[in-house]
Design a protein around this motif. Sequence first.
Motif, PDB file in Angstrom:
ATOM      1  N   SER A 188       0.923  -1.331   0.094  1.00 32.76           N
ATOM      2  CA  SER A 188       0.122  -0.200   0.066  1.00 32.76           C
ATOM      3  C   SER A 188       0.767   1.212  -0.054  1.00 32.76           C
ATOM      4  N   ARG A 223       5.658  -5.646   8.833  1.00 34.70           N
ATOM      5  CA  ARG A 223       4.324  -6.139   8.141  1.00 34.70           C
ATOM      6  C   ARG A 223       3.842  -5.069   7.219  1.00 34.70           C
ATOM      7  N   HIS A 224       3.660  -5.301   5.933  1.00 38.95           N
ATOM      8  CA  HIS A 224       3.110  -4.397   5.100  1.00 38.95           C
ATOM      9  C   HIS A 224       1.653  -4.710   4.520  1.00 38.95           C
ATOM     10  N   ASP A 225       0.691  -3.774   4.480  1.00 39.06           N
ATOM     11  CA  ASP A 225      -0.387  -4.053   3.829  1.00 39.06           C
ATOM     12  C   ASP A 225      -0.220  -4.278   2.601  1.00 39.06           C
ATOM     13  N   GLU A 279      -1.984  -4.145  -1.372  1.00 41.95           N
ATOM     14  CA  GLU A 279      -3.155  -4.106  -2.029  1.00 41.95           C
ATOM     15  C   GLU A 279      -3.119  -5.228  -3.355  1.00 41.95           C
ATOM     16  N   VAL A 293      -7.290  -4.987   0.250  1.00 41.80           N
ATOM     17  CA  VAL A 293      -6.229  -5.076   0.774  1.00 41.80           C
ATOM     18  C   VAL A 293      -5.818  -6.108   1.640  1.00 41.80           C
ATOM     19  N   LEU A 294      -4.986  -6.720   1.747  1.00 40.27           N
ATOM     20  CA  LEU A 294      -4.468  -7.841   2.756  1.00 40.27           C
ATOM     21  C   LEU A 294      -3.603  -7.050   3.691  1.00 40.27           C
ATOM     22  N   ARG A 295      -4.090  -7.051   4.821  1.00 41.57           N
ATOM     23  CA  ARG A 295      -3.630  -6.215   6.028  1.00 41.57           C
ATOM     24  C   ARG A 295      -2.517  -6.953   6.431  1.00 41.57           C
ATOM     25  N   GLU A 296      -1.303  -6.274   6.651  1.00 39.27           N
ATOM     26  CA  GLU A 296      -0.319  -6.698   7.478  1.00 39.27           C
ATOM     27  C   GLU A 296       0.292  -8.183   6.860  1.00 39.27           C
ATOM     28  N   ASN A 297       0.012  -8.259   5.539  1.00 40.61           N
ATOM     29  CA  ASN A 297       0.240  -9.871   5.059  1.00 40.61           C
ATOM     30  C   ASN A 297       1.683  -9.935   4.559  1.00 40.61           C
TER      31      ASN A 297
END
Length: 188
Positions: free
Chosen positions: A136, A166-168, A170, A155-159
Amino acid sequence: MFAISLGDDGAELRPLEPWQAEEFLAHMDRGREFIGEYIAFAAAAADLESARALLQSYADKQAADAGRIYGIWLDGTLVGGVLFRIFEPASGNCEAGCWLEPSAAGRGLVTRAVRVLIDWAVEQRGMHRVEWVAASANTASINVAKRLGMTREGVLRENYLYRGVRHDMEVWSVLAPEWRELRSQTGR
């Protein structure tokens, strides 16, 4: 070998193959920090042996019809690339991705190169869905998806755990009928 012109600025899209490992490593060395800000791709080519292995893994993927990698050359210098990280003809799904060294940023090279990839995937290979996945915070990559007319699906949150953070992530995509409609509207 073939080269596809990406415009009047001397940019070309070409296959990127194991025999080009030295050139690929030199390119990665020029852009390692910039490229590695959001993706581990640059770290995977840390020396000549690992650069060759990375390119060989994509040669193997291409032979298995499971992925492909292409370089972007600007005035004869490798400055970035695009790839099909995932390519699944049986399901009609694939995931495109990119990287670029800082000297080539802001010229629209990735957008132009990915447009060529999507055209080929949809029109030649019959792919139905092309995905684009980006952190993101990676606004440059998100902007490519927007310029290509892709739809943000979520969005895959903190994936994605990368460098201890940990990055979100998209997920964007374009479906074959949408791509054809976009192409007919823009004439590109």
